[in-house]
Design an enzyme around this catalytic site. Structure first.
Site, PDB file in Angstrom:
ATOM      1  N   ARG A  97       0.845  -1.205   0.000  1.00  0.00           N
ATOM      2  CA  ARG A  97       0.000   0.000   0.000  1.00  0.00           C
ATOM      3  C   ARG A  97       0.875   1.248   0.000  1.00  0.00           C
ATOM      4  O   ARG A  97       0.557   2.251  -0.612  1.00  0.00           O
ATOM      5  CB  ARG A  97      -0.888   0.014   1.251  1.00  0.00           C
ATOM      6  CG  ARG A  97      -2.088  -0.915   1.144  1.00  0.00           C
ATOM      7  CD  ARG A  97      -2.808  -0.978   2.482  1.00  0.00           C
ATOM      8  NE  ARG A  97      -3.221   0.340   2.939  1.00  0.00           N
ATOM      9  CZ  ARG A  97      -3.122   0.780   4.188  1.00  0.00           C
ATOM     10  NH1 ARG A  97      -2.639   0.014   5.134  1.00  0.00           N
ATOM     11  NH2 ARG A  97      -3.530   1.987   4.528  1.00  0.00           N
ATOM     12  N   HIS A 127     -18.708  11.105   3.449  1.00  0.00           N
ATOM     13  CA  HIS A 127     -19.131   9.855   4.082  1.00  0.00           C
ATOM     14  C   HIS A 127     -20.655   9.859   4.170  1.00  0.00           C
ATOM     15  O   HIS A 127     -21.255  10.861   4.565  1.00  0.00           O
ATOM     16  CB  HIS A 127     -18.511   9.756   5.485  1.00  0.00           C
ATOM     17  CG  HIS A 127     -18.845   8.460   6.171  1.00  0.00           C
ATOM     18  ND1 HIS A 127     -18.194   7.290   5.869  1.00  0.00           N
ATOM     19  CD2 HIS A 127     -19.778   8.154   7.100  1.00  0.00           C
ATOM     20  CE1 HIS A 127     -18.714   6.305   6.594  1.00  0.00           C
ATOM     21  NE2 HIS A 127     -19.669   6.802   7.355  1.00  0.00           N
ATOM     22  N   GLY A 138      -6.811   8.368  10.885  1.00  0.00           N
ATOM     23  CA  GLY A 138      -7.840   7.383  11.248  1.00  0.00           C
ATOM     24  C   GLY A 138      -8.816   7.169  10.096  1.00  0.00           C
ATOM     25  O   GLY A 138      -8.709   7.807   9.046  1.00  0.00           O
TER      26      GLY A 138
HETATM   27  C1  GRF Z   1     -21.066   7.790  -1.646  1.00  0.00           C
HETATM   28  O1  GRF Z   1     -22.162   7.352  -0.922  1.00  0.00           O
HETATM   29  C2  GRF Z   1     -20.028   8.367  -0.715  1.00  0.00           C
HETATM   30  O2  GRF Z   1     -20.564   8.948   0.421  1.00  0.00           O
HETATM   31  C3  GRF Z   1     -19.214   7.172  -0.334  1.00  0.00           C
HETATM   32  O3  GRF Z   1     -19.193   6.357  -1.476  1.00  0.00           O
HETATM   33  C4  GRF Z   1     -20.318   6.642  -2.304  1.00  0.00           C
HETATM   34  C5  GRF Z   1     -19.781   6.979  -3.648  1.00  0.00           C
HETATM   35  O4  GRF Z   1     -20.769   7.166  -4.604  1.00  0.00           O
HETATM   36  N1  GRF Z   1     -17.921   7.573   0.169  1.00  0.00           N
HETATM   37  P1  GRF Z   1     -20.380   7.794  -6.005  1.00  0.00           P
HETATM   38  O5  GRF Z   1     -19.287   6.902  -6.607  1.00  0.00           O
HETATM   39  O6  GRF Z   1     -19.904   9.185  -5.799  1.00  0.00           O
HETATM   40  O7  GRF Z   1     -21.638   7.729  -6.829  1.00  0.00           O
END
Ligand code: GRF
Length: 210
Positions: free
Chosen positions: A67, A111, A150
């Site tokens: 990674r 998120h 985190g």
């Molecule tokens: C979204 O729900 C975002 O919050 C999460 O992953 C999803 C991505 O959706 N981190 P997209 O690829 O932007 O349509």
């Protein structure tokens, strides 16, 4: 030259699209989205980036021994283009501490829940919405936050709330949350570009427009 932005995405890229649309309608001032990177070869996000005329590259994890090595290449790609804001938009790889330190307070993530609840390792995609429904919470939503070492723990920039309905499935809840994601992510990026985010510990203050 304005702020140069890169977007990292693994999937459909609807949040990437919201950012591209906001940029094209000049909501980011002089800032520019100049690079899209995906760790998935067929990611729709790559198509969306290319359609918007943005250099969009697939970086194959299989080509790297660790990674750390992957993130070093990623950091190299970003530094070469003078990237000063990295937006994670459905990027499913956990960034190494080395990378997050290098771009400290210059990485944003969206998120699909109201952090600090329903975040952390394993909390992505439908797992998040499933956990919210099982918990019986009456509200969910989304959070734009800075990324620290985190998982989902960095300073919160913006949040938006939606109700959880009795008949909700992870899919219907995700759709309701996504509408808000597409609204607040561009807003958070615009605030960053206007230099209006002041971070004090965990708290992000939004400064008045100069
Ligand atoms: C979204 O729900 C975002 O919050 C999460 O992953 C999803 C991505 O959706 N981190 P997209 O690829 O932007 O349509």
């Amino acid at each position: 030259m304005g702020i140069q932005i890169a977007v990292l995405a693994s999937g459909g890229g609807s949040n990437l699209q919201a950012l591209l649309d906001a940029w094209r309608s000049r909501q980011f001032g002089e800032a520019e989205i100049v690079l899209v990177v995906s760790d998935k070869p067929g990611a729709r996000a790559l198509e969306r980036g290319r359609a918007a005329g943005v250099t969009s590259i697939y970086l194959d994890p299989a080509g790297f021994s660790s990674r750390e090595a992957y993130d070093r290449e990623l950091a190299g790609q970003l530094s070469r283009r003078d990237i000063s804001l990295v937006c994670l938009a459905g990027y499913l790889r956990i960034l190494t501490p080395e990378f997050t330190r290098l771009f400290a307070l210059r990485i944003l993530n969206i998120h699909p829940a109201l952090l600090p609840a329903f975040g952390g390792p394993g909390m992505f995609g439908s797992h998040v919405h499933d956990a919210v429904i099982v918990s019986g919470a009456k509200y969910s939503g989304c959070t734009v936050h800075f990324v620290d070492e985190g998982t989902d723990t960095g300073p919160i920039v913006l949040q938006s709330m939606v109700p959880v309905m009795d008949h909700d499935t992870p899919k219907t809840l995700a759709e309701r949350v996504l509408v808000e994601e597409h609204r607040i992510y561009p807003r958070a990026v615009a605030l960053f570009c206007e230099n209006r985010l002041q971070v004090q510990g965990k708290r992000v203050r939004i400064l008045e427009k100069a």
